[in-house]
Design a protein around this motif. Structure first.
Motif, mmCIF file in Angstrom:
data_model
loop_
_atom_site.group_PDB
_atom_site.id
_atom_site.type_symbol
_atom_site.label_atom_id
_atom_site.label_comp_id
_atom_site.label_asym_id
_atom_site.label_seq_id
_atom_site.Cartn_x
_atom_site.Cartn_y
_atom_site.Cartn_z
ATOM 1 N N THR A 43 0.843 -1.210 0.000
ATOM 2 C CA THR A 43 0.000 0.000 0.000
ATOM 3 C C THR A 43 0.871 1.250 0.000
ATOM 4 O O THR A 43 0.682 2.172 -0.793
ATOM 5 C CB THR A 43 -0.898 0.016 1.269
ATOM 6 O OG1 THR A 43 -1.478 -1.272 1.389
ATOM 7 C CG2 THR A 43 -1.960 1.070 1.184
ATOM 8 N N LEU A 92 3.042 1.775 -3.221
ATOM 9 C CA LEU A 92 2.254 2.290 -4.361
ATOM 10 C C LEU A 92 2.057 3.804 -4.243
ATOM 11 O O LEU A 92 2.206 4.533 -5.215
ATOM 12 C CB LEU A 92 0.903 1.577 -4.434
ATOM 13 C CG LEU A 92 0.935 0.208 -5.117
ATOM 14 C CD1 LEU A 92 -0.403 -0.505 -4.968
ATOM 15 C CD2 LEU A 92 1.331 0.326 -6.587
ATOM 16 N N ARG A 127 3.490 6.564 -6.943
ATOM 17 C CA ARG A 127 2.610 7.556 -7.593
ATOM 18 C C ARG A 127 3.122 8.973 -7.329
ATOM 19 O O ARG A 127 3.032 9.844 -8.189
ATOM 20 C CB ARG A 127 1.179 7.408 -7.088
ATOM 21 C CG ARG A 127 0.553 6.125 -7.607
ATOM 22 C CD ARG A 127 -0.950 6.041 -7.354
ATOM 23 N NE ARG A 127 -1.469 4.827 -7.910
ATOM 24 C CZ ARG A 127 -1.885 3.770 -7.197
ATOM 25 N NH1 ARG A 127 -1.871 3.806 -5.876
ATOM 26 N NH2 ARG A 127 -2.331 2.695 -7.800
ATOM 27 N N LYS A 138 0.773 -4.096 -12.175
ATOM 28 C CA LYS A 138 -0.566 -3.838 -12.729
ATOM 29 C C LYS A 138 -0.997 -2.396 -12.479
ATOM 30 O O LYS A 138 -1.661 -1.771 -13.293
ATOM 31 C CB LYS A 138 -1.588 -4.778 -12.069
ATOM 32 C CG LYS A 138 -1.707 -6.071 -12.830
ATOM 33 C CD LYS A 138 -2.974 -6.836 -12.446
ATOM 34 C CE LYS A 138 -2.866 -8.239 -12.983
ATOM 35 N NZ LYS A 138 -2.909 -9.260 -11.942
ATOM 36 N N GLU A 139 -0.608 -1.874 -11.312
ATOM 37 C CA GLU A 139 -1.041 -0.522 -10.924
ATOM 38 C C GLU A 139 -0.226 0.577 -11.604
ATOM 39 O O GLU A 139 -0.777 1.596 -12.012
ATOM 40 C CB GLU A 139 -0.922 -0.358 -9.399
ATOM 41 C CG GLU A 139 -1.832 -1.256 -8.602
ATOM 42 C CD GLU A 139 -3.274 -0.762 -8.586
ATOM 43 O OE1 GLU A 139 -3.490 0.447 -8.682
ATOM 44 O OE2 GLU A 139 -4.175 -1.616 -8.487
#
Ligand code: NDP
Ligand code: MG
Length: 381
Positions: A40, A43, A47, A67-68
């Motif tokens: 979590t 990520l 970003r 994937k993200e």
């Protein structure tokens, strides 16, 4: 603009390193990072900072991350991923903030690739200090300390001739149980041990502070970083963690570095050295509010881990590898409530006593001693 690779981005030092980068976007850029299993958080970090390369601990997590954010970030995993992050072609400096001797191989890879290293990961120096420092010298790479005590010594030494060091004085807050006698350590809980009076840090180093092994590891770390014999390294109890450490020079002049207990100060210094960058955030050190600073002698019978560390350091070779590996496994077991607090010391002592020293080990022998010790301690749990 300094381009940075960061190992251990989701940890205590890792997140504070990102804070330093975040508040100085004109000076630093993050190009690669590695995390363990906190997906979590990693990520969120990807970003925000958009690094070119990311690595996580295992393959399944790498797939989730890919994937993200896979459209703008390359995602790797495991040991190979750590090595790639450590040596990223765009990076000028590696901040090594992973926990444990897992940091050794990526550190050596970064040195060979000519990257300067801001080193928080003390276990790497404890487990194989002679290899790391020899390689760094060979490749003309700087090892810049992040640990507050070593940053203090580094700053106090600035511009001085290292040959004029008479003594390093490393300060110790005493950790969570500093006001307890040895006989009152029986049955202490994980929660109590994790309650450090001065610093907010990761779980392992907080336990290391409570056993005083952290200071033992720091003595060994200082030996390697500053090339000072163990006879000339002292530990001084200092409850307030205001003086971060000192150097006594041959003329009896003592240089100290002071500051609030904020790791972002030494992290930032490791990244700006030899310059300094203004910090808007963070408290100033207001000594008048404190009135008094306290100092005391360290009792080696109260803190047995301190004695083990000096002894292992003097024995050198694989002995400090064993000290570190036994401690890593024992602390992890204590954190999982598998052993008591005082059993940490017993397991380390047993591991050291049974080990047959290799005086000048190569990397393979270091890795083997590390592995054998882990297996031994695990067999005792
Ligand atoms: P933390 O436990 O807070 O963080 C450790 C980091 O390493 C996390 O990002 C974790 O990932 C990652 N990690 C853990 N195991 C592995 C693994 N096997 N492979 C890859 N990554 C892994 O530690 P700290 O930040 O407290 O400490 C880091 C280092 O800095 C230690 O060597 C410590 O002694 C030193 N240090 C720390 C200080 C502090 O104030 N915290 C002060 C001075 C030195 P994840 O969480 O995602 O699983
Ligand atoms: Mg420290």
């Amino acid at each position: 603009m300094k381009q940075i690779s960061l190992l251990g981005s989701t940890g205590s030092i890792g997140t504070q390193t990102l804070d330093v980068i975040r508040t100085n976007p004109d000076f630093f850029r993050l190009v690669a990072l590695s995390a363990g299993s906190n997906i979590t958080l990693v990520l969120e970090q990807i970003r925000e900072f958009k690094p070119a390369l990311v690595s996580v601990m295992n393959e399944a997590d790498a797939e989730i991350v890919r994937k993200e954010v896979g459209d703008y970030t390359t995602v790797l995993f495991g040991e190979e991923g750590l090595m790639e992050v450590a040596c990223h072609p765009l990076s000028d400096v590696l901040v090594n903030a992973v926990i444990g001797s897992v940091g050794l191989k990526p550190t050596l890879a970064a040195i060979k690739a000519g990257r300067d290293i801001a080193i928080a990961n003390k276990e790497t120096l404890v487990t194989a200090g002679h290899i790391v420092t020899t390689e760094a010298n060979k490749h003309g790479v700087s090892l810049i300390p992040v640990d507050s005590e070593h940053s203090a010594i580094f700053q106090a030494l600035n511009g001085e001739n290292p040959k004029t060091i008479d003594r390093l004085i490393i300060t110790a807050s005493g950790g969570s149980f500093r006001d307890r006698k040895r006989e009152n350590l029986e049955g202490v809980t994980v929660k109590e041990a994790l309650n450090h009076p001065n610093w907010s840090m990761g779980a392992k180093i907080t336990i290391d502070s409570a056993t005083m092994m952290n200071k033992g590891l720091e003595v060994i770390e200082a030996h390697w970083l500053f090339n000072v014999p163990y006879e000339q390294i002292d530990v001084l109890m200092h409850r307030e963690s205001i003086i971060h450490s000192m150097i006594e020079f041959v003329d009896r002049s003592v240089m100290a570095q002071l500051g609030t207990a904020d790791m972002r100060i030494p992290i930032q210094y490791a990244l700006t050295y030899p310059d300094r960058l203004a910090r808007e955030a963070g408290e100033r050190l207001n000594l008048w509010e404190m009135e008094k600073l306290h100092f005391g002698k360290l009792d080696m019978d109260r803190y047995r881990c301190m004695r083990f560390a000096y002894e292992a350091g003097r024995s050198a070779g694989t002995m400090t590898t064993v000290l570190n590996a036994a401690n890593e496994v024992a602390v992890a077991a204590f954190l999982k409530n598998k052993i008591t607090f005082l059993q940490i010391e017993d397991l380390i002592e047993e591991s050291l006593n049974r080990h047959i020293l290799i005086s000048k080990p190569n990397l393979e022998e270091i890795l083997d001693a590390d592995q054998q010790t882990r297996l031994f301690v695990e067999s005792k749990l």
